[in-house]
Design a protein around this motif. Structure first.
Motif, PDB file in Angstrom:
ATOM      1  N   HIS A 173     -31.184 -17.963   5.119  1.00  0.00           N
ATOM      2  CA  HIS A 173     -32.627 -18.051   4.925  1.00  0.00           C
ATOM      3  C   HIS A 173     -32.892 -19.270   4.056  1.00  0.00           C
ATOM      4  O   HIS A 173     -32.269 -19.436   3.009  1.00  0.00           O
ATOM      5  N   PRO A 174     -33.800 -20.163   4.454  1.00  0.00           N
ATOM      6  CA  PRO A 174     -34.004 -21.406   3.696  1.00  0.00           C
ATOM      7  C   PRO A 174     -34.721 -21.230   2.366  1.00  0.00           C
ATOM      8  O   PRO A 174     -34.615 -22.097   1.494  1.00  0.00           O
ATOM      9  N   ALA A 175     -35.462 -20.146   2.181  1.00  0.00           N
ATOM     10  CA  ALA A 175     -36.229 -19.977   0.931  1.00  0.00           C
ATOM     11  C   ALA A 175     -36.342 -18.501   0.587  1.00  0.00           C
ATOM     12  O   ALA A 175     -37.439 -17.951   0.501  1.00  0.00           O
ATOM     13  N   LEU A 176     -35.203 -17.878   0.372  1.00  0.00           N
ATOM     14  CA  LEU A 176     -35.185 -16.450   0.074  1.00  0.00           C
ATOM     15  C   LEU A 176     -35.464 -16.231  -1.410  1.00  0.00           C
ATOM     16  O   LEU A 176     -34.867 -16.878  -2.271  1.00  0.00           O
ATOM     17  N   LYS A 177     -36.346 -15.284  -1.706  1.00  0.00           N
ATOM     18  CA  LYS A 177     -36.718 -15.028  -3.101  1.00  0.00           C
ATOM     19  C   LYS A 177     -35.695 -14.125  -3.771  1.00  0.00           C
ATOM     20  O   LYS A 177     -35.280 -13.110  -3.235  1.00  0.00           O
ATOM     21  N   HIS A 178     -35.317 -14.518  -4.976  1.00  0.00           N
ATOM     22  CA  HIS A 178     -34.401 -13.741  -5.827  1.00  0.00           C
ATOM     23  C   HIS A 178     -35.243 -12.887  -6.766  1.00  0.00           C
ATOM     24  O   HIS A 178     -36.343 -13.271  -7.149  1.00  0.00           O
ATOM     25  N   PRO A 179     -34.753 -11.692  -7.175  1.00  0.00           N
ATOM     26  CA  PRO A 179     -35.528 -10.863  -8.104  1.00  0.00           C
ATOM     27  C   PRO A 179     -35.905 -11.580  -9.397  1.00  0.00           C
ATOM     28  O   PRO A 179     -36.902 -11.229 -10.040  1.00  0.00           O
ATOM     29  N   ALA A 180     -35.136 -12.607  -9.785  1.00  0.00           N
ATOM     30  CA  ALA A 180     -35.454 -13.360 -11.004  1.00  0.00           C
ATOM     31  C   ALA A 180     -36.597 -14.339 -10.803  1.00  0.00           C
ATOM     32  O   ALA A 180     -37.044 -14.982 -11.756  1.00  0.00           O
ATOM     33  N   GLY A 181     -37.098 -14.474  -9.556  1.00  0.00           N
ATOM     34  CA  GLY A 181     -38.216 -15.359  -9.288  1.00  0.00           C
ATOM     35  C   GLY A 181     -37.856 -16.612  -8.532  1.00  0.00           C
ATOM     36  O   GLY A 181     -38.716 -17.252  -7.925  1.00  0.00           O
ATOM     37  N   HIS A 182     -36.589 -16.998  -8.566  1.00  0.00           N
ATOM     38  CA  HIS A 182     -36.128 -18.185  -7.851  1.00  0.00           C
ATOM     39  C   HIS A 182     -36.251 -17.973  -6.346  1.00  0.00           C
ATOM     40  O   HIS A 182     -36.031 -16.876  -5.831  1.00  0.00           O
ATOM     41  N   ALA A 183     -36.590 -19.015  -5.605  1.00  0.00           N
ATOM     42  CA  ALA A 183     -36.586 -18.976  -4.145  1.00  0.00           C
ATOM     43  C   ALA A 183     -35.800 -20.182  -3.650  1.00  0.00           C
ATOM     44  O   ALA A 183     -36.067 -21.316  -4.055  1.00  0.00           O
ATOM     45  N   GLY A 184     -34.836 -19.947  -2.796  1.00  0.00           N
ATOM     46  CA  GLY A 184     -34.011 -21.038  -2.308  1.00  0.00           C
ATOM     47  C   GLY A 184     -33.117 -20.587  -1.178  1.00  0.00           C
ATOM     48  O   GLY A 184     -33.140 -19.422  -0.756  1.00  0.00           O
ATOM     49  N   PRO A 185     -32.298 -21.500  -0.653  1.00  0.00           N
ATOM     50  CA  PRO A 185     -31.443 -21.169   0.488  1.00  0.00           C
ATOM     51  C   PRO A 185     -30.412 -20.115   0.123  1.00  0.00           C
ATOM     52  O   PRO A 185     -29.857 -20.113  -0.979  1.00  0.00           O
ATOM     53  N   ALA A 186     -30.162 -19.210   1.060  1.00  0.00           N
ATOM     54  CA  ALA A 186     -29.225 -18.116   0.809  1.00  0.00           C
ATOM     55  C   ALA A 186     -28.548 -17.707   2.107  1.00  0.00           C
ATOM     56  O   ALA A 186     -29.186 -17.680   3.169  1.00  0.00           O
ATOM     57  N   LEU A 187     -27.268 -17.415   2.017  1.00  0.00           N
ATOM     58  CA  LEU A 187     -26.584 -16.749   3.121  1.00  0.00           C
ATOM     59  C   LEU A 187     -27.049 -15.300   3.170  1.00  0.00           C
ATOM     60  O   LEU A 187     -27.211 -14.663   2.131  1.00  0.00           O
ATOM     61  N   VAL A 188     -27.267 -14.796   4.358  1.00  0.00           N
ATOM     62  CA  VAL A 188     -27.651 -13.396   4.554  1.00  0.00           C
ATOM     63  C   VAL A 188     -26.643 -12.780   5.514  1.00  0.00           C
ATOM     64  O   VAL A 188     -26.491 -13.245   6.645  1.00  0.00           O
ATOM     65  N   ALA A 189     -25.928 -11.758   5.044  1.00  0.00           N
ATOM     66  CA  ALA A 189     -24.887 -11.128   5.855  1.00  0.00           C
ATOM     67  C   ALA A 189     -25.253  -9.671   6.120  1.00  0.00           C
ATOM     68  O   ALA A 189     -25.685  -8.955   5.213  1.00  0.00           O
ATOM     69  N   LEU A 190     -25.073  -9.242   7.346  1.00  0.00           N
ATOM     70  CA  LEU A 190     -25.335  -7.862   7.736  1.00  0.00           C
ATOM     71  C   LEU A 190     -24.104  -7.012   7.442  1.00  0.00           C
ATOM     72  O   LEU A 190     -22.991  -7.353   7.848  1.00  0.00           O
ATOM     73  N   ILE A 191     -24.296  -5.914   6.728  1.00  0.00           N
ATOM     74  CA  ILE A 191     -23.221  -4.970   6.437  1.00  0.00           C
ATOM     75  C   ILE A 191     -23.333  -3.804   7.411  1.00  0.00           C
ATOM     76  O   ILE A 191     -24.396  -3.177   7.518  1.00  0.00           O
ATOM     77  N   THR A 192     -22.252  -3.531   8.127  1.00  0.00           N
ATOM     78  CA  THR A 192     -22.246  -2.434   9.091  1.00  0.00           C
ATOM     79  C   THR A 192     -21.097  -1.490   8.780  1.00  0.00           C
ATOM     80  O   THR A 192     -20.110  -1.865   8.146  1.00  0.00           O
ATOM     81  N   ASP A 193     -21.222  -0.260   9.227  1.00  0.00           N
ATOM     82  CA  ASP A 193     -20.174   0.730   9.020  1.00  0.00           C
ATOM     83  C   ASP A 193     -18.903   0.281   9.747  1.00  0.00           C
ATOM     84  O   ASP A 193     -18.949  -0.105  10.917  1.00  0.00           O
ATOM     85  N   ALA A 194     -17.764   0.322   9.026  1.00  0.00           N
ATOM     86  CA  ALA A 194     -16.510  -0.171   9.591  1.00  0.00           C
ATOM     87  C   ALA A 194     -16.096   0.585  10.844  1.00  0.00           C
ATOM     88  O   ALA A 194     -15.456   0.018  11.730  1.00  0.00           O
ATOM     89  N   LEU A 195     -16.456   1.869  10.935  1.00  0.00           N
ATOM     90  CA  LEU A 195     -16.052   2.674  12.076  1.00  0.00           C
ATOM     91  C   LEU A 195     -17.094   2.706  13.187  1.00  0.00           C
ATOM     92  O   LEU A 195     -16.763   2.572  14.360  1.00  0.00           O
ATOM     93  N   THR A 196     -18.358   2.883  12.820  1.00  0.00           N
ATOM     94  CA  THR A 196     -19.393   3.076  13.839  1.00  0.00           C
ATOM     95  C   THR A 196     -20.160   1.815  14.184  1.00  0.00           C
ATOM     96  O   THR A 196     -20.811   1.746  15.236  1.00  0.00           O
TER      97      THR A 196
END
Length: 278
Positions: free
Chosen positions: A118-141
């Motif tokens: 995401h090119p401008a993802l907001k952080h809880p601290a207020g910062h907004a900037g580029p961030a990797l976003v990874a999907l976490i899925t159940d290892a089995l299902t």
């Protein structure tokens, strides 16, 4: 609560004495100033303490974590609507995200892997900037559970923000993995590691790879059907070593072949980047 005299000038990251979940759970930021006074704050539970040499420490919030119990609607066993929305607007790897991964000497995963940015993802601290976003899925299902976010810079460093990596609040992480190669890439051999960058370093020699997020998830990584050989990129710290031992024993007991990387550096990504071992 804090042993202030144990720390030198500058900033430090510690396990919070109020809400800490283990030695690797460093949610407390502590700063020692030039006059040897200090302040600390936990971003999770709000614990705050100050220190002056002449009067000692002063606790400005209760010692018990100030975490309000979440309402049932705030607990998510699977990915929430907000998480699905963020995942949907996140982009395939390009721009600064590719610059970051290339600077870290990572093997770039396929476009349909569970890693976007995401090119401008907001952080809880207020910062907004580029961030990797990874999907976490159940290892089995394979069911979506949560998202992992890493605020990054093009030069291969994480953003100067505390903390630079976050999971979605109120979502289940246990049993989850980040699939850095799509499910269709399944083969009899699988590589796993704790972190994304370490897994993508392992991918130069083993594909597909998964990131288990942390040592706890790696230790609990289940034996998967159809996988005959597991290659584990070991983090060279006590928690990482223990986790690999637990996981490797489980797979060996199931009759599977297990190979474990070894390096003097903290992790495989440090080795790939040529970082000198401490």
């Amino acid at each position: 609560m804090i042993s202030w005299t144990d720390y030198g000038l500058g900033s430090h990251r510690l396990t919070c004495p109020a809400c800490g979940r283990g030695p690797r759970d460093k949610t407390l930021g502590l700063t020692i100033k030039r006059d040897w006074s200090g302040v600390c704050h936990c971003y999770r539970c709000g614990l705050a303490e100050s220190y002056r040499p002449e009067r000692g420490a002063h606790l400005s919030t209760p010692s018990k974590p100030r975490i309000k119990p979440a309402a049932p609607s705030e607990k998510h066993e699977t990915l929430s609507d907000w998480g699905h929305s963020l995942w949907a607007v996140s982009k395939s790897l390009s721009g600064i995200a590719l610059d970051y991964l290339n600077a870290r000497r990572c093997c770039i995963p396929p476009a349909d892997a569970d890693l976007r940015w995401h090119p401008a993802l907001k952080h809880p601290a207020g910062h907004a900037g580029p961030a990797l976003v990874a999907l976490i899925t159940d290892a089995l299902t394979g069911e979506p559970l949560s998202l992992h976010r890493t605020w990054i810079r093009a030069d291969g460093r994480k953003s100067d923000i505390d903390p630079p990596r976050l999971l979605l609040g109120g979502h289940r992480k246990q049993g989850g993995v980040i699939r850095l190669w799509p499910a269709g890439a399944a083969t009899p051999c699988l590589g796993i590691a704790e972190g994304i960058e370490t897994a993508l370093s392992l991918a130069w020699g083993v594909q597909p790879v998964l990131a288990c997020i942390d040592a706890g998830n790696l230790a609990a990584f289940p034996v998967l059907p159809g996988i005959e050989r597991l290659v584990i990129a070991r983090d060279n710290d006590p928690a990482g070593i223990r986790a690999v031992g637990t996981c490797a024993q489980r797979w060996a007991n199931a009759g599977r072949t297990v190979l474990v990387t070894q390096q003097q550096q903290n992790d495989l990504n440090d080795l790939v980047m040529g970082v000198t071992a401490a």
